[in-house]
Design a protein around this motif. Structure first.
Motif, PDB file in Angstrom:
ATOM      1  N   TYR A   1      -9.309   8.064  -2.244  1.00 51.76           N
ATOM      2  CA  TYR A   1      -7.886   7.813  -2.006  1.00 51.76           C
ATOM      3  C   TYR A   1      -7.262   6.933  -3.092  1.00 51.76           C
ATOM      4  N   ASN A   2      -7.920   5.838  -3.439  1.00 52.88           N
ATOM      5  CA  ASN A   2      -7.354   4.899  -4.417  1.00 52.88           C
ATOM      6  C   ASN A   2      -7.250   5.493  -5.815  1.00 52.88           C
TER       7      ASN A   2
ATOM      8  N   GLU B   1       0.858  -1.183   0.000  1.00 49.05           N
ATOM      9  CA  GLU B   1       0.000   0.000   0.000  1.00 49.05           C
ATOM     10  C   GLU B   1       0.893   1.232   0.000  1.00 49.05           C
ATOM     11  N   PRO B   2       0.369   2.377  -0.470  1.00 52.02           N
ATOM     12  CA  PRO B   2       1.213   3.584  -0.562  1.00 52.02           C
ATOM     13  C   PRO B   2       1.961   3.922   0.719  1.00 52.02           C
ATOM     14  N   MET B   3       1.273   3.887   1.861  1.00 49.28           N
ATOM     15  CA  MET B   3       1.909   4.258   3.124  1.00 49.28           C
ATOM     16  C   MET B   3       3.134   3.397   3.406  1.00 49.28           C
TER      17      MET B   3
ATOM     18  N   LEU C   1      -4.376  12.624   2.096  1.00 45.57           N
ATOM     19  CA  LEU C   1      -5.353  12.043   1.169  1.00 45.57           C
ATOM     20  C   LEU C   1      -6.157  10.931   1.835  1.00 45.57           C
ATOM     21  N   ALA C   2      -5.480  10.095   2.632  1.00 39.03           N
ATOM     22  CA  ALA C   2      -6.158   8.960   3.274  1.00 39.03           C
ATOM     23  C   ALA C   2      -7.192   9.422   4.299  1.00 39.03           C
ATOM     24  N   ILE C   3      -6.917  10.500   5.015  1.00 39.61           N
ATOM     25  CA  ILE C   3      -7.816  10.962   6.088  1.00 39.61           C
ATOM     26  C   ILE C   3      -8.861  11.948   5.577  1.00 39.61           C
ATOM     27  N   CYS C   4      -8.452  12.842   4.678  1.00 42.48           N
ATOM     28  CA  CYS C   4      -9.371  13.886   4.197  1.00 42.48           C
ATOM     29  C   CYS C   4     -10.208  13.434   2.998  1.00 42.48           C
ATOM     30  N   TYR C   5      -9.697  12.503   2.210  1.00 42.00           N
ATOM     31  CA  TYR C   5     -10.429  12.015   1.030  1.00 42.00           C
ATOM     32  C   TYR C   5     -10.417  10.487   0.988  1.00 42.00           C
TER      33      TYR C   5
ATOM     34  N   SER D   1      -0.709   3.761  -8.570  1.00 43.70           N
ATOM     35  CA  SER D   1       0.635   3.160  -8.614  1.00 43.70           C
ATOM     36  C   SER D   1       1.616   4.057  -9.365  1.00 43.70           C
ATOM     37  N   LYS D   2       1.128   4.670 -10.447  1.00 39.45           N
ATOM     38  CA  LYS D   2       1.986   5.562 -11.241  1.00 39.45           C
ATOM     39  C   LYS D   2       2.397   6.775 -10.414  1.00 39.45           C
TER      40      LYS D   2
END
Length: 309
Positions: free
Chosen positions: A130-131, A55-57, A122-126, A136-137
């Motif tokens: 988020y996805n 995952e991004p994090m 992004l994960a918390i506000c949107y 990935s890019k």
């Protein structure tokens, strides 16, 4: 006047005779380096080998751990050799390689912490978008910029340094850094000083402005959101803030020491603080994230228990 091409080595004047204690210092620093390597490599392997952590994090965390290995490896093997040596000299090419590693490590660390704060924003506000926003890019581009920009900036810096004429070869530190070499110059250094200030200020200011903006937005959402949202924000942002404060402390002292006279401070304290940003974050980050992030902690416990039994 000595041309820079004629300087084949530099003398590191900050070292002092520790007598028989040098073997104790060697063992302590070797143990610290081994722990840093093992801790960072363990977490890199855990993230790379477990698809649930792709995952991004966690990918940004992996980049942070790789940078910790990179920065500490640019210092510790050299430091260990110098501790056992009676003559504290370093060849000019290796000195410039160490300058490249130390400065690019610092810039990568700040930029990495900045994109991690953007990811949490992004994960918390949107959360619903988020996805689609963190693809990935986009992850690949952010990580590439985090590493390529500092490396390019350091190539330019070292190319500006190469025409300098040096009037000496004594550096009052335990490792090489740009400003210590530039201070030895007896030719005009305005261009390299201005470029160094612009590069340092732009990297730090852009990173900190992004971090401040994202955390202001996160706090706004937390105060107006549910208890679950606040818990998620605290659990993911606390280690990030701790890493940022820890690294900023060491980096701030290093910048101040390179620009101002710190001779009033005890020598041992100056050496410790000058090494702080290259030693404590690589040590601190894997321990902090390994204990704080539940997914990583569970997988690490499983691996360690398998290795023991």
């Amino acid at each position: 006047m000595i041309n820079s091409t004629q300087v084949s080595y530099f003398i590191l004047a900050a070292y002092f005779d520790t007598g028989g204690f040098k073997y104790l210092f060697f063992l302590l620093i070797l143990s610290l380096y081994v722990f840093i390597v093992c801790a960072n490599v363990l977490l890199i392997v855990v993230i790379c080998m477990n698809r649930s952590l792709h995952e991004p994090m966690y990918l940004f965390l992996c980049s942070l751990f790789v940078n910790g290995l990179y920065g500490s490896t640019g210092l510790f093997p050299f430091l260990l050799v110098q501790i056992l040596s009676d003559i504290h000299t370093v060849s000019a090419p290796f000195c410039f390689l160490q300058i490249f590693c130390a400065h690019s490590y610092g810039a990568v660390e700040y930029l990495n912490l900045a994109i991690m704060s953007y990811d949490r924003y992004l994960a918390i506000c949107y959360p619903l978008q988020y996805n689609t926003r963190m693809t990935s890019k986009k992850i690949a581009v952010l990580i590439a910029v985090t590493w390529l920009y500092p490396c390019f900036a350091m190539v330019v810096l070292l190319s500006l340094r190469s025409p300098l004429q040096l009037c000496g070869n004594v550096i009052n530190k335990v490792y090489c850094d740009t400003h210590s070499v530039v201070k030895l110059a007896c030719s005009d250094t305005n261009a390299i000083n201005i470029y160094g200030l612009i590069a340092t200020f732009s990297t730090i200011s852009v990173s900190l402005l992004l971090i401040l903006y994202t955390y202001m937005r996160i706090l706004k959402v937390c105060f107006s959101g549910s208890k679950q949202t606040r818990q998620k924000a605290v659990s993911t942002c606390t280690p990030h803030l701790a890493s940022l404060i820890n690294f900023s402390f060491g980096a701030c002292f290093e910048v101040l020491q390179s620009r101002f006279n710190m001779s009033s401070l005890p020598n041992m304290l100056r050496i410790f603080l000058s090494l702080y940003f290259l030693t404590c974050p690589p040590l601190f980050n894997p321990v902090l994230y390994g204990l704080q992030m539940s997914k990583i902690r569970v997988i690490c416990k499983s691996l360690i228990s398998k290795a023991v039994y």
